[in-house]
Structure formats: C-alpha cells, structure tokens
Design a protein around this motif. Structure first.
Motif, PDB file in Angstrom:
ATOM      1  N   HIS A  83       2.555  -5.297  -9.491  1.00  0.00           N
ATOM      2  CA  HIS A  83       2.941  -5.983  -8.288  1.00  0.00           C
ATOM      3  C   HIS A  83       1.790  -5.846  -7.280  1.00  0.00           C
ATOM      4  O   HIS A  83       1.498  -4.667  -6.818  1.00  0.00           O
ATOM      5  N   HIS A 107      -0.558  -8.044  -4.347  1.00  0.00           N
ATOM      6  CA  HIS A 107      -0.913  -9.217  -3.267  1.00  0.00           C
ATOM      7  C   HIS A 107      -2.236  -9.254  -2.998  1.00  0.00           C
ATOM      8  O   HIS A 107      -2.971  -8.821  -2.052  1.00  0.00           O
ATOM      9  N   HIS A 111      10.675  -8.717  -4.327  1.00  0.00           N
ATOM     10  CA  HIS A 111      10.850  -7.245  -3.530  1.00  0.00           C
ATOM     11  C   HIS A 111      12.374  -7.275  -3.638  1.00  0.00           C
ATOM     12  O   HIS A 111      13.058  -8.053  -2.876  1.00  0.00           O
ATOM     13  N   HIS A 115       9.970  -2.568  -5.865  1.00  0.00           N
ATOM     14  CA  HIS A 115      10.463  -1.604  -5.112  1.00  0.00           C
ATOM     15  C   HIS A 115      11.839  -0.601  -5.543  1.00  0.00           C
ATOM     16  O   HIS A 115      11.626   0.556  -6.048  1.00  0.00           O
ATOM     17  N   ASP A 126       1.186  -2.808  -4.871  1.00  0.00           N
ATOM     18  CA  ASP A 126       1.585  -3.567  -3.801  1.00  0.00           C
ATOM     19  C   ASP A 126       0.286  -3.857  -3.185  1.00  0.00           C
ATOM     20  O   ASP A 126      -0.788  -3.969  -3.878  1.00  0.00           O
TER      21      ASP A 126
HETATM   22 ZN   LIG Z   1       4.961  -6.597  -2.140  1.00  0.00          ZN
END
Ligand SMILES: [Zn+2]
Length: 439
Positions: free
Chosen positions: A67, A69, A216, A253, A304
């Motif tokens: 995961h 970004h 998420h 998460h 993340d």
């Molecule tokens: Zn995220």
C-alpha cells in the motif's frame, strides 16, 4: 547450462518453502527469470556471462509494498502532529488541491520509486489519482507496480463526478491489460468517501476483470462510529453487502476489527494490508495482527504514503510490524520472523494475484531479487541470518537490487570511521566469538 548471471551470496532466504535459510547456494538468472537455485558445489554446471560474488550477504525476493501513495513523497513532512481527519482535511486535501495533476503525480512517483528500489522494494501497490502517470514514474525507477482505478466521492483534478471517475477507472483497466510490469487494482478510497451505488459499480468492475479491490478499511474508531450512525452497521458489513468483500479484497489498515469482522474477512479469503507506521503516527490504533494471522487471513505489509510514515522503508516497516504484533498480543512467540518475511514478500504478491510471478525465489519466477550485507559492523556476528535481517539490518545494508534480472541499484560503501575500527577488524572479532556463542 548457459545463463546470464550467477549470484553467489553466503545465504539465501527463498521465502518459499517457508522457514528455509540456504547457505552457500547460487542463483542463476536467464532472460529476466530465475533459471535455477543450486548448491555452490554444483555451480560448475552454469556457464554465466556475469558472476556476482556476494560474500557475507543474504539474498531475498524483492519486497512487495502492498500500500503506497507514491506521489505523496512530494508531501513528505506535511502536518506531523494531527489526527487523521484534521490531517486529511486541513493539510493533505488542500495541498493536493493546489498541486494535483499529471506532472505532480509523475514526478512524485518517480522520486518514490527511487526511494523504494533503494529500499529493496521491487513492486508497489499504488493508490492515487492520475494512475498512468504514477505508473510512468514507478516503471522509470525500474519497478513493477499495480496502479489504481481510483474513486473518491468528491471532485478533483482527475475527475469531477462519480460517473467520470468510473469511466476513467475502466479506461485505466483497459490501458494496462496484459502489461507484465503494470497491473491495475479497483480502488475506492474508503467506505466514508464512496457511496453505495459507486461501491457496487466498483465491485462489478473487480468481478468482471478479476482485479483486486484496494481500499482503506477500519482505519480509525471514528470511521466505525460514523458508519454505525449513517448505515446502521460497521463498514466491513456494509462493504460485504455491496459485494466488495471477496478473495480479491485488499483491506488496508484494518486496525479496528472485532471477531465478527475478522470472521467475515477470513470466510471471504480476503487479504489485509498492515501499515504500522502510518497507524502509529496518526494514532489510529494497533491492528490485531496476531488474530488476523491466526484466522488464516493473508497478511501483507505497506508503507502508506510518505506524508504519514514518513519513509518508504519496507524492512523497517516489517520490523515494526513484528515488534508491535508481539507487544499487542502480549506474546513474544507471535509474528515469527519467517512469517513476517513472508508477509513482506509473498503476502503482498498473493494479495495482488501476482504470486505466480513474484514474491519468492523459485525457478521460473521473475528475477526480482535484492542482497543485504549482514557481515557489517552493525549486524555481526551472524548467528541467525533471517532474524538479523529483520531486526539488525536496515535498508542501509542493501547492496544490490535486480528487477527482471536487471541491476537497478548498486551501493558503494562510503562510511569512514576515524576510531580505528575497520570493517575487517569488526569481522575478525565477530568470527572469533561466533563459534563460542553458538557452537
Ligand atoms: Zn493510504
């Protein structure tokens, strides 16, 4: 047997079969794939164009960041001491509003790709606007990636309405169909930013194209409270009714899970992506990793984005995940070393449906491989290579990274200590005591 490369490390952790550490083995690479793994005593069978000696090093399959970004590397450091909703609403979303566009996403992803390959990450599962530009930045860094057919329920530079997001989602899916380097996931942002109708449409896209759903879920206690007020049920139950919860689901998460939520994910065969640094920095809570693993749910690890972590360092993330899992379970036997190494590689590959090609060192898989110098002052003596890789070594010990058999990172040592302790002196002390510590 003619091969392109022969890698000769001291140790090798293939991840599959689980729990194995090979000593004095070689890995042969041909046409971007792993041709064979054999004992060093049988290396004579290979006629290699290039041989890479890796003394004191351990070879592993490339890490899979489940995961990210990536473009948020350009937002690194923003809003360090805020809760998730304030962080999003006061800092991240306004900044994204000012910057968002293809150039921002391409250049941020290019930077993140560079950071990730230097950290042993050979594949990342990205979740962001302008996915083709993210793919461009990440593949230019040499990486493999999954990018997102993305939807968030408010207007952005990428799309103005849910219909436009959905139309673009399908275009992205078409654009990368059959691409060996770039896969696509169907990616609703979160239960609290996507309505029922669009959620159903995305579930349909996932089913039609057989693609993972990357979302998420249950990140904060507030998310669950709001869902109870608005929909009369917890987000996972709502998503189950909308067709999102299946074996293709990557539940990112998953911090606040009760027994029923865990049962729902386990029965569906879904995967969980654990992002411990982000959960700690935003004080979202502690994911019940031990209970997730015990329920048989496939676990992957994610960094993340760089605005909530703030580094894309999968080795550090996995180390933190293991330590937190032990502490939260009150049990030091929880989250054993090899299970955590599995989560950081095969767990991610499985969640992405990419486990036939990547995630372990096995003949015929893509040669996505990295090498870590364990015989270094900061990690000797080497008594338990797998444990020391996880707990003592860091991304600074990585020396080489290959993706599809192509060298993408090669590190030169630049440290110069003036105290008189050279690496060779440190190794001679370590070797002297090694056999006494563990005969
Ligand atoms: Zn995220």
């Amino acid at each position: 047997m003619q091969v392109e490369k022969l890698l000769k490390p001291t140790w090798m952790i293939p991840v599959v079969p689980e729990g194995v550490v090979l000593k004095n083995h070689v890995l042969a690479v041909s046409e971007g794939r792993i041709a064979a793994i054999a004992p060093a005593s049988e290396a004579g069978q290979f006629e290699a164009r290039e041989t890479v000696e890796l003394p004191g090093e351990v070879l592993l399959p490339g890490l899979v960041n489940l995961h990210s970004h990536a473009a948020m590397n350009l937002l690194r450091g923003l809003g360090p001491d805020l809760c998730l909703q304030d962080w999003l609403q006061k800092k991240i979303w306004p900044a994204e509003g000012r910057c968002m566009g293809p150039e921002f996403v391409y250049e941020g992803s290019r930077l993140a790709g560079e950071e990730m390959v230097q950290s042993g990450v050979t594949c990342t599962n990205d979740h962001y606007f302008f996915p083709a530009d993210a793919a461009r930045g990440l593949t230019e860094a040499g990486m493999r990636c999954a990018v997102s057919a993305f939807l968030i329920g408010f207007p952005s530079a990428w799309a103005k309405t849910d219909d436009e997001y959905l139309k673009k989602a399908e275009e992205v899916i078409q654009q990368f169909r059959g691409n060996p380097r770039v896969h696509v996931t169907v990616a609703p942002h979160a239960p609290y930013t996507v309505g029922d109708e669009s959620m159903r449409a995305l579930a349909g896209l996932s089913e039609r194209y057989g693609l993972p759903v990357h979302i998420h879920i249950h990140e904060t206690a507030a998310e669950i409270r709001e869902s109870m007020e608005k929909y009369g049920c917890r987000p996972i139950e709502r998503l189950r009714r909308l067709g999102i919860v299946s074996s293709r689901l990557i539940s990112v998460h998953s911090v606040h899970l009760n027994d029923e939520d865990i049962g729902t994910l386990a029965r569906a065969g879904a995967s969980v992506c654990h992002c411990p640094s982000s959960n700690l920095k935003l004080a979202s809570g502690f994911a019940p990793v031990e209970r997730i693993m015990k329920a048989g749910i496939n676990l992957g690890i994610g960094t993340d984005g760089a605005a909530s972590n703030d580094k894309l360092d999968m080795l550090a993330e996995t180390r933190l995940a293991a330590m937190l899992a032990k502490a939260t379970a009150g049990d030091p036997t929880a989250a054993p070393v090899h299970k955590m190494l599995y989560a950081a590689t095969m767990g991610g590959a499985k969640a992405l449906g990419w486990d036939k090609e990547i995630g372990s060192l096995e003949a015929s898989k893509n040669a996505d491989v990295f090498s870590v110098l364990l015989e270094e002052i900061t990690s000797v003596p080497v008594l338990e290579p797998a444990a020391q890789l996880l707990y003592s070594a860091g991304r600074e010990n990585i020396t080489h990274v290959w993706i599809d058999g192509r060298l993408v990172v090669e590190k030169q040592q630049t440290i110069r200590s003036l105290s008189g302790m050279s690496r060779s002196r440190a190794l001679s002390i370590a070797h002297k005591w090694q056999n006494t510590v563990e005969p």
